[in-house]
Design a protein around this motif. Structure first.
Motif, PDB file in Angstrom:
ATOM      1  N   TYR B  18       0.815  -1.215   0.000  1.00  0.00           N
ATOM      2  CA  TYR B  18       0.000   0.000   0.000  1.00  0.00           C
ATOM      3  C   TYR B  18       0.854   1.272   0.000  1.00  0.00           C
ATOM      4  O   TYR B  18       0.312   2.370  -0.048  1.00  0.00           O
ATOM      5  CB  TYR B  18      -0.887   0.038   1.258  1.00  0.00           C
ATOM      6  CG  TYR B  18      -2.273  -0.531   1.051  1.00  0.00           C
ATOM      7  CD1 TYR B  18      -3.257   0.204   0.405  1.00  0.00           C
ATOM      8  CD2 TYR B  18      -2.605  -1.783   1.538  1.00  0.00           C
ATOM      9  CE1 TYR B  18      -4.521  -0.308   0.234  1.00  0.00           C
ATOM     10  CE2 TYR B  18      -3.872  -2.312   1.376  1.00  0.00           C
ATOM     11  CZ  TYR B  18      -4.825  -1.569   0.724  1.00  0.00           C
ATOM     12  OH  TYR B  18      -6.081  -2.070   0.554  1.00  0.00           O
ATOM     13  N   SER B  20       2.828   3.095  -1.956  1.00  0.00           N
ATOM     14  CA  SER B  20       2.667   4.170  -2.941  1.00  0.00           C
ATOM     15  C   SER B  20       1.257   4.754  -2.881  1.00  0.00           C
ATOM     16  O   SER B  20       1.084   5.975  -2.968  1.00  0.00           O
ATOM     17  CB  SER B  20       2.999   3.678  -4.337  1.00  0.00           C
ATOM     18  OG  SER B  20       2.465   2.414  -4.525  1.00  0.00           O
ATOM     19  N   THR B  21       0.253   3.858  -2.684  1.00  0.00           N
ATOM     20  CA  THR B  21      -1.132   4.348  -2.581  1.00  0.00           C
ATOM     21  C   THR B  21      -1.244   5.306  -1.397  1.00  0.00           C
ATOM     22  O   THR B  21      -1.875   6.363  -1.486  1.00  0.00           O
ATOM     23  CB  THR B  21      -2.105   3.158  -2.359  1.00  0.00           C
ATOM     24  OG1 THR B  21      -1.741   2.121  -3.238  1.00  0.00           O
ATOM     25  CG2 THR B  21      -3.549   3.547  -2.553  1.00  0.00           C
ATOM     26  N   VAL B  25      -2.443   9.137  -1.292  1.00  0.00           N
ATOM     27  CA  VAL B  25      -3.592   9.533  -0.458  1.00  0.00           C
ATOM     28  C   VAL B  25      -3.193  10.705   0.458  1.00  0.00           C
ATOM     29  O   VAL B  25      -3.935  11.690   0.572  1.00  0.00           O
ATOM     30  CB  VAL B  25      -4.105   8.319   0.369  1.00  0.00           C
ATOM     31  CG1 VAL B  25      -5.041   8.766   1.484  1.00  0.00           C
ATOM     32  CG2 VAL B  25      -4.817   7.337  -0.532  1.00  0.00           C
TER      33      VAL B  25
END
Lengths: 285, 227
Positions: B18, B20-21, B25
Motif C-alpha cells: 500500500y 505508494s497508494t 492519499v
C-alpha cells in the motif's frame, strides 16, 4: 514405540457430515497415510488434531492434550495445507522474517538452503509462483524449524509426477534424519503412499474403514478374478467386496494366500491402494 | 508475545504493497486540506480515517489467502489472532492521528510561506479536537466493523457494518425526533459546558471502551467460528 499422535473416539457433527468415533495412532518414525474420497473426513481429522475445530473425544500429540498444550505442541509441528498459507502478497524472504517470531528453533540457513535446493526465488511475490513452487515453499517453511511431526494435507494434489516425486523424496529424507520424527499425510493420490507410507488409514463417510500396515495391504490383499459360477461358491465371510464386470467377477479378499488354498482359484491380482479404496467405496457385498 | 509480533509483521508486510497508494492519499488529503482555513482543520480526521482503515484491509488479505486457517496451525491461538488485529488497528489509528496532527501545522507554514497574503492561523485547540474526534470516529467504525468481519467475512462484513452504522444513526435521529415530539427540552448549555471541560478525555476513554467491548465480542465470535 511411542506415538506422536493418539486419537481416541473423536466425533464431530456438521449439518451434512459426521465424523464418527475416529481412533488411530501415528507412531514415531512412521509415515501414516490418511486416504479417502473428497469430503470423507480427512481434513476434518487434521483440523481436529490442530485444534482448529472443536471435537469430542481425546487427542494427544507427543503424549500431551492438544487443547491444553496447544501452543507448546504446535512449536514441534510443521504443517502443509493444500488450500491455505500466509498471504500471497509476501515474498519467501518476508516469510523468513515472520516465521522466526513463531519458532524459537527456526533455522534461517536451513530455510534459505531449501529455497535454493527447490529453485525458489527469494524476492518474488508468492502470487507469481506456480502451484509446484508454492507447494515447495510451504514444505520448506514446514520443515525449517526441524519439527518432530509433519502434518500434510494433500501436499501433492495438482502437481505433475516429477514434482510429486521430488516432494516425496523430501519427506523421505526428513523422516530418515531422525527416528523420532513422524508424518501424517492426507491424500487422495494413493500411489504416492505406496512408496512412502508405513500405515494406511482409510476414512469413508466419517468412519474408519481400515487402519493397516501398507505392506500388509499390498502383500496380503488380493483381487480374485472369477466366473459367476466360481463366485457363487465363495462364502460371504471370505471376501470383503465384489464388483460385477462385463465378463467376470472381481472379488477383493483380505488374505489371498488363504483364499487360494481354500478355493483353488489361481487368478488373483495384487491390488493397488487405489483398487482397494475403490472396492470399499464402489463394491458390493 | 513473540507470536503476536509475528502476526503483526505478517500484516505490516502485507500492507507494504500500500506504500505508494498511501503516499498518494496523503498528498491528496493535504492538497484538499490546504484549500481553505476550515478545510485544513479536517486533515487530522481524514488522515486518521485513511490510515486507520488501511489496517482493516488486512482482513481481505487473510480472506484471499485463507490464511486464518494456516495461522492457526502455527504456535498461536485464536485469542492472540484477535488481539493482534486490535493492536494493529489501534496502532494505525494513532499513527494516522499523529501524522495528521503534525502535518497540519507543517502545511500551514508552507502555505503561509508561499501565500503570505492569505495568512492561515494555527488553532491548536481545534487541531487537538479534530484529531481526537478522528480517533473517536475511526474507533467507532472499527469497533463495529471488526466483529462484523469475524461474523460475516471481509466483504459481507463491510455491508453489514454500513447497515449497523445507518441503524445507529437512525436510532439517534429517532430518539431526537421522539424528544422533540414529547416536548422534552435538553439544556444544551449544560451539555456544551461538560463537553468543553471533559469532552476530549471522554472521547478518548469512550474510544478505548468501545474497542475493548468490540474485542470481547470479536473474540467470542471467532472462538465459535470453525475455519
Amino acid at each position: 514405540m511411542e506415538n506422536s499422535i493418539e486419537i481416541k473416539n473423536i466425533s464431530k457433527n456438521y449439518p451434512d457430515f459426521e465424523l464418527k468415533n475416529i481412533s488411530f495412532n501415528v507412531p514415531e518414525g512412521c509415515i501414516v497415510g490418511l486416504i479417502g474420497e473428497n469430503g470423507a473426513g480427512k481434513t476434518t481429522t487434521i483440523k481436529a488434531i490442530l485444534n482448529i475445530i472443536n471435537t469430542t473425544g481425546e487427542i494427544k500429540v507427543f503424549g500431551k492434550d492438544n487443547k491444553e498444550y496447544e501452543k507448546e505442541i504446535k512449536k514441534d509441528i510443521g504443517v502443509v495445507l493444500d488450500d491455505s498459507f500466509l498471504s500471497t502478497y509476501l515474498t519467501a524472504k518476508n516469510i523468513n522474517s515472520i516465521m522466526k517470531e513463531f519458532y524459537n528453533n527456526w533455522d534461517k540457513e536451513k530455510y534459505f538452503r531449501y529455497l535454493k535446493q527447490f529453485d525458489l526465488p527469494t524476492n518474488k511475490l508468492i502470487k507469481d509462483f506456480s502451484s509446484g513452487m508454492k507447494m515447495k515453499l510451504k514444505i520448506a517453511v514446514a520443515i525449517s524449524h526441524s519439527p518432530k511431526l509433519l502434518i500434510l494435507d494433500e501436499p501433492t494434489s495438482g502437481l505433475d509426477p516429477i514434482i510429486r516425486n521430488e516432494i516425496l523424496d523430501i519427506f523421505r529424507e526428513y523422516i530418515e534424519e531422525d527416528e523420532k520424527r513422524a508424518i501424517l499425510m492426507s491424500t487422495h493420490i494413493t500411489t504416492d503412499l505406496e512408496h512412502i507410507a508405513d500405515y494406511i488409514v482409510f476414512i469413508e463417510k466419517g468412519n474408519i474403514i481400515f487402519n493397516l500396515p501398507t505392506e500388509e495391504l499390498l502383500e496380503n490383499y488380493g483381487i480374485v478374478k472369477c466366473s459367476k459360477q466360481e463366485f457363487e461358491k465363495i462364502k460371504n465371510t471370505d471376501y470383503i467386496k465384489y464388483k460385477k464386470e462385463k465378463y467376470q467377477y472381481e472379488v477383493l479378499v483380505q488374505n489371498k494366500y488363504d483364499f487360494k488354498r481354500k478355493y483353488n482359484i489361481d487368478v488373483i491380482d495384487k491390488p493397488t491402494i487405489e483398487d482397494i479404496m475403490l472396492f470399499y467405496v464402489k463394491g458390493e457385498k | 508475545m513473540k507470536e503476536i509480533k509475528g502476526l503483526i509483521k505478517k500484516d505490516l508486510l502485507n500492507l507494504a504493497s500500500y506504500k505508494s497508494t498511501l503516499i498518494v492519499v496523503i498528498i491528496c488529503v493535504c492538497a484538499v486540506g490546504s484549500m481553505s482555513q476550515s478545510a485544513i482543520n479536517y486533515i487530522p480526521i481524514m488522515m486518521t480515517a485513511m490510515i486507520g482503515m488501511i489496517a482493516l484491509s488486512t482482513f481481505s488479505y487473510d480472506e484471499i489467502a485463507k490464511s486464518n486457517k494456516y495461522v492457526l496451525t502455527l504456535p498461536t491461538n485464536k485469542k492472540e489472532v484477535v488481539i493482534e488485529k486490535y493492536i494493529l488497528v489501534i496502532g494505525c489509528i494513532f499513527i494516522g492521528a499523529i501524522v495528521g496532527f503534525i502535518i497540519t501545522p507543517v502545511i500551514i507554514y508552507i502555505i503561509n510561506y508561499f501565500r503570505p497574503e492569505n495568512n492561515m492561523n494555527i488553532d491548536y485547540n481545534l487541531l487537538l479536537t479534530t484529531t481526537i474526534g478522528g480517533i473517536f470516529g475511526i474507533s467507532l467504525v472499527s469497533s463495529i466493523q471488526i466483529p462484523s468481519i469475524y461474523k460475516w467475512g471481509a466483504e459481507r462484513g463491510r455491508i453489514q457494518m454500513f447497515i449497523l452504522v445507518f441503524g445507529l444513526i437512525a436510532i439517534v435521529v429517532g430518539i431526537g425526533y421522539l424528544l422533540v415530539k414529547a416536548n422534552i427540552n435538553i439544556d444544551y448549555n449544560v451539555l456544551n459546558n461538560f463537553l468543553d471541560k471533559f469532552g476530549l478525555v471522554v472521547l478518548i476513554i469512550l474510544s478505548f471502551v468501545m474497542l475493548y467491548v468490540s474485542y470481547k465480542i470479536a473474540y467470542k465470535i471467532y472462538l465459535k467460528e470453525e475455519n
